[in-house]
Design a protein around this motif. Structure first.
Motif, PDB file in Angstrom:
ATOM      1  N   SER A 199      -2.769 -58.149  -7.330  1.00 18.09           N
ATOM      2  CA  SER A 199      -1.701 -58.868  -8.021  1.00 18.09           C
ATOM      3  C   SER A 199      -0.827 -57.884  -8.795  1.00 18.09           C
ATOM      4  CB  SER A 199      -2.293 -59.885  -9.000  1.00 18.09           C
ATOM      5  OG  SER A 199      -2.966 -59.203 -10.062  1.00 18.09           O
ATOM      6  N   LEU A 200       0.268 -58.388  -9.318  1.00 21.34           N
ATOM      7  CA  LEU A 200       1.136 -57.577 -10.162  1.00 21.34           C
ATOM      8  C   LEU A 200       0.369 -57.097 -11.390  1.00 21.34           C
ATOM      9  CD1 LEU A 200       4.084 -56.591 -10.565  1.00 21.34           C
ATOM     10  CD2 LEU A 200       4.480 -58.683 -11.883  1.00 21.34           C
ATOM     11  N   ALA A 201      -0.452 -57.981 -11.949  1.00 26.07           N
ATOM     12  CA  ALA A 201      -1.245 -57.630 -13.129  1.00 26.07           C
ATOM     13  C   ALA A 201      -2.265 -56.540 -12.801  1.00 26.07           C
ATOM     14  CB  ALA A 201      -1.950 -58.863 -13.679  1.00 26.07           C
ATOM     15  N   ASP A 202      -2.881 -56.627 -11.627  1.00 29.20           N
ATOM     16  CA  ASP A 202      -3.839 -55.592 -11.196  1.00 29.20           C
ATOM     17  C   ASP A 202      -3.152 -54.231 -11.127  1.00 29.20           C
ATOM     18  OD1 ASP A 202      -5.908 -57.459 -10.835  1.00 29.20           O
ATOM     19  OD2 ASP A 202      -5.349 -57.814  -8.742  1.00 29.20           O
ATOM     20  N   THR A 203      -1.946 -54.238 -10.590  1.00 25.64           N
ATOM     21  CA  THR A 203      -1.210 -52.995 -10.409  1.00 25.64           C
ATOM     22  C   THR A 203      -0.782 -52.414 -11.746  1.00 25.64           C
ATOM     23  OG1 THR A 203      -0.401 -53.857  -8.301  1.00 25.64           O
ATOM     24  CG2 THR A 203       0.719 -51.922  -9.204  1.00 25.64           C
ATOM     25  N   ALA A 204      -0.323 -53.261 -12.644  1.00 26.60           N
ATOM     26  CA  ALA A 204       0.080 -52.807 -13.979  1.00 26.60           C
ATOM     27  C   ALA A 204      -1.107 -52.208 -14.730  1.00 26.60           C
ATOM     28  CB  ALA A 204       0.668 -53.967 -14.776  1.00 26.60           C
ATOM     29  N   LYS A 205      -2.261 -52.814 -14.582  1.00 27.91           N
ATOM     30  CA  LYS A 205      -3.468 -52.298 -15.233  1.00 27.91           C
ATOM     31  C   LYS A 205      -3.847 -50.932 -14.661  1.00 27.91           C
ATOM     32  CE  LYS A 205      -8.299 -53.454 -16.221  1.00 27.91           C
ATOM     33  NZ  LYS A 205      -9.387 -54.466 -16.024  1.00 27.91           N
ATOM     34  N   HIS A 206      -3.750 -50.797 -13.353  1.00 25.56           N
ATOM     35  CA  HIS A 206      -4.074 -49.532 -12.683  1.00 25.56           C
ATOM     36  C   HIS A 206      -3.166 -48.407 -13.187  1.00 25.56           C
ATOM     37  CE1 HIS A 206      -5.334 -47.060  -9.149  1.00 25.56           C
ATOM     38  NE2 HIS A 206      -4.111 -46.557  -9.276  1.00 25.56           N
ATOM     39  N   LEU A 207      -1.903 -48.743 -13.456  1.00 24.49           N
ATOM     40  CA  LEU A 207      -0.917 -47.753 -13.873  1.00 24.49           C
ATOM     41  C   LEU A 207      -0.854 -47.573 -15.391  1.00 24.49           C
ATOM     42  CD1 LEU A 207       1.978 -48.724 -11.423  1.00 24.49           C
ATOM     43  CD2 LEU A 207       0.467 -46.736 -11.269  1.00 24.49           C
ATOM     44  N   TYR A 208      -1.707 -48.276 -16.116  1.00 27.53           N
ATOM     45  CA  TYR A 208      -1.747 -48.185 -17.579  1.00 27.53           C
ATOM     46  C   TYR A 208      -0.391 -48.527 -18.196  1.00 27.53           C
ATOM     47  CZ  TYR A 208      -6.127 -45.852 -16.536  1.00 27.53           C
ATOM     48  OH  TYR A 208      -7.384 -45.564 -16.040  1.00 27.53           O
ATOM     49  N   ILE A 209       0.250 -49.543 -17.639  1.00 24.84           N
ATOM     50  CA  ILE A 209       1.550 -49.966 -18.148  1.00 24.84           C
ATOM     51  C   ILE A 209       1.358 -50.866 -19.355  1.00 24.84           C
ATOM     52  CG2 ILE A 209       3.543 -51.436 -17.651  1.00 24.84           C
ATOM     53  CD1 ILE A 209       3.553 -50.330 -14.838  1.00 24.84           C
ATOM     54  N   ASP A 210       1.963 -50.476 -20.466  1.00 27.32           N
ATOM     55  CA  ASP A 210       1.857 -51.302 -21.671  1.00 27.32           C
ATOM     56  C   ASP A 210       3.202 -51.437 -22.386  1.00 27.32           C
ATOM     57  OD1 ASP A 210       2.173 -48.794 -22.658  1.00 27.32           O
ATOM     58  OD2 ASP A 210       0.236 -48.685 -23.678  1.00 27.32           O
ATOM     59  N   GLY A 211       4.259 -50.954 -21.745  1.00 22.03           N
ATOM     60  CA  GLY A 211       5.591 -51.055 -22.345  1.00 22.03           C
ATOM     61  C   GLY A 211       6.473 -52.014 -21.573  1.00 22.03           C
ATOM     62  N   LYS A 212       7.375 -52.661 -22.272  1.00 25.51           N
ATOM     63  CA  LYS A 212       8.247 -53.668 -21.658  1.00 25.51           C
ATOM     64  C   LYS A 212       9.156 -53.068 -20.586  1.00 25.51           C
ATOM     65  CE  LYS A 212       6.927 -57.277 -24.004  1.00 25.51           C
ATOM     66  NZ  LYS A 212       6.258 -58.431 -23.332  1.00 25.51           N
ATOM     67  N   GLU A 213       9.651 -51.855 -20.830  1.00 26.32           N
ATOM     68  CA  GLU A 213      10.575 -51.242 -19.874  1.00 26.32           C
ATOM     69  C   GLU A 213       9.883 -50.965 -18.545  1.00 26.32           C
ATOM     70  OE1 GLU A 213      13.744 -47.506 -19.559  1.00 26.32           O
ATOM     71  OE2 GLU A 213      12.325 -47.616 -21.223  1.00 26.32           O
ATOM     72  N   GLU A 214       8.702 -50.343 -18.610  1.00 24.63           N
ATOM     73  CA  GLU A 214       7.959 -50.047 -17.390  1.00 24.63           C
ATOM     74  C   GLU A 214       7.513 -51.332 -16.706  1.00 24.63           C
ATOM     75  OE1 GLU A 214       4.781 -47.515 -18.558  1.00 24.63           O
ATOM     76  OE2 GLU A 214       6.036 -45.713 -18.667  1.00 24.63           O
ATOM     77  N   GLU A 215       7.126 -52.330 -17.500  1.00 23.43           N
ATOM     78  CA  GLU A 215       6.709 -53.617 -16.941  1.00 23.43           C
ATOM     79  C   GLU A 215       7.852 -54.271 -16.172  1.00 23.43           C
ATOM     80  OE1 GLU A 215       5.660 -57.868 -18.941  1.00 23.43           O
ATOM     81  OE2 GLU A 215       4.484 -56.157 -19.677  1.00 23.43           O
ATOM     82  N   LYS A 216       9.061 -54.191 -16.743  1.00 24.72           N
ATOM     83  CA  LYS A 216      10.235 -54.775 -16.077  1.00 24.72           C
ATOM     84  C   LYS A 216      10.548 -54.036 -14.782  1.00 24.72           C
ATOM     85  CE  LYS A 216      14.031 -57.339 -15.883  1.00 24.72           C
ATOM     86  NZ  LYS A 216      14.775 -56.715 -14.785  1.00 24.72           N
ATOM     87  N   VAL A 217      10.445 -52.713 -14.784  1.00 19.87           N
ATOM     88  CA  VAL A 217      10.707 -51.933 -13.575  1.00 19.87           C
ATOM     89  C   VAL A 217       9.690 -52.286 -12.491  1.00 19.87           C
ATOM     90  CG1 VAL A 217      10.727 -49.614 -12.580  1.00 19.87           C
ATOM     91  CG2 VAL A 217      11.844 -50.034 -14.765  1.00 19.87           C
ATOM     92  N   LEU A 218       8.427 -52.394 -12.873  1.00 14.87           N
ATOM     93  CA  LEU A 218       7.392 -52.763 -11.899  1.00 14.87           C
ATOM     94  C   LEU A 218       7.684 -54.135 -11.302  1.00 14.87           C
ATOM     95  CD1 LEU A 218       4.731 -52.363 -10.418  1.00 14.87           C
ATOM     96  CD2 LEU A 218       3.536 -53.235 -12.453  1.00 14.87           C
ATOM     97  N   GLU A 219       8.061 -55.086 -12.132  1.00 17.20           N
ATOM     98  CA  GLU A 219       8.372 -56.432 -11.642  1.00 17.20           C
ATOM     99  C   GLU A 219       9.540 -56.403 -10.656  1.00 17.20           C
ATOM    100  OE1 GLU A 219       9.115 -58.772 -15.094  1.00 17.20           O
ATOM    101  OE2 GLU A 219       7.001 -58.984 -15.622  1.00 17.20           O
ATOM    102  N   ASP A 220      10.584 -55.632 -10.999  1.00 18.11           N
ATOM    103  CA  ASP A 220      11.766 -55.556 -10.124  1.00 18.11           C
ATOM    104  C   ASP A 220      11.425 -54.887  -8.795  1.00 18.11           C
ATOM    105  OD1 ASP A 220      13.228 -56.758 -12.100  1.00 18.11           O
ATOM    106  OD2 ASP A 220      14.175 -54.912 -12.820  1.00 18.11           O
ATOM    107  N   VAL A 221      10.700 -53.759  -8.864  1.00 18.01           N
ATOM    108  CA  VAL A 221      10.335 -53.050  -7.639  1.00 18.01           C
ATOM    109  C   VAL A 221       9.387 -53.907  -6.805  1.00 18.01           C
ATOM    110  CG1 VAL A 221       9.117 -51.039  -6.716  1.00 18.01           C
ATOM    111  CG2 VAL A 221      10.710 -50.763  -8.622  1.00 18.01           C
TER     112      VAL A 221
END
Length: 200
Positions: free
Chosen positions: A169-191
């Motif tokens: 899932s998107l959440a799984d991927t964000a956790k793997h990448l240690y994403i905790d900032g809104k900017e990076e989270e938004k980029v991940l969602e868009d990509v």
């Protein structure tokens, strides 16, 4: 000592040209601005003048930093974990990856860095036909998950590494990448939303 390129811009229509900087006072058009040595600031204003410095390092050092960061993100290795493996303080890798610091991996640590990334030294180093340049330092531009192109590069690396062999899932991927900032989270969602190569 690291070299810096400093861009000065008055808060008006006047722009002062870029110039190199070694930490001394700068005078231009009767405007005086003192830039503190790193890592204190990367921008500040004084007397209506905005100053920014650009850290520069050798092309090889920059290659190693970006190569290591890409690999650690792909294999789910946090900056703190990599710092511990290298037997440094937990903030070491974060400092090395910072755009505002001249810190870099020392060459004698390349073998240990490669091992920590589950690589050989050959995997870490540039290819034999890589252009080593003429010794001129370059701007320290480090891979960033707030950059869509860099995000795609990391995700494609994760595909090759097998992360998406099972549905994620998107959440799984964000956790793997240690994403905790809104900017990076938004980029991940868009990509992620525009990404045609995901887990089947």
């Amino acid at each position: 000592m690291a070299s810096f390129s400093v861009k000065h811009q008055i808060i008006s229509r006047q722009t002062i040209a870029c110039m190199s900087f070694d930490g001394a006072n700068i005078n231009s058009d009767n405007q005086k601005c003192r830039l503190f040595r790193p890592p204190v600031f990367n921008s500040f204003s004084q007397d209506g003048l905005i100053c920014h410095y650009m850290v520069k390092i050798t092309p090889l050092s920059l290659y190693i930093i970006n190569r290591a960061k890409l690999r650690r993100l792909i294999i789910d290795l946090s900056s703190k974990a990599l710092s511990r493996i290298l037997e440094h303080v937990e903030s070491c890798v974060t400092t090395i990856e910072s755009l505002n610091r001249a810190a870099q991996y020392p060459p004698h640590e390349y073998p240990g860095l490669a091992a920590a990334l589950d690589w050989t030294i050959k995997d870490l180093l540039p290819p034999d036909d890589w252009d080593v340049g003429d010794g001129t330092k370059v701007e320290k531009k480090v891979l960033s998950l707030s950059n869509p192109d860099d995000m795609r590069l990391v995700l494609n690396g994760m595909i090759d590494h097998g992360f998406f062999n099972e549905p994620k899932s998107l959440a799984d991927t964000a956790k793997h990448l240690y994403i905790d900032g809104k900017e990076e989270e938004k980029v991940l969602e868009d990509v992620w939303g525009n990404w045609s190569i995901r887990a089947k």
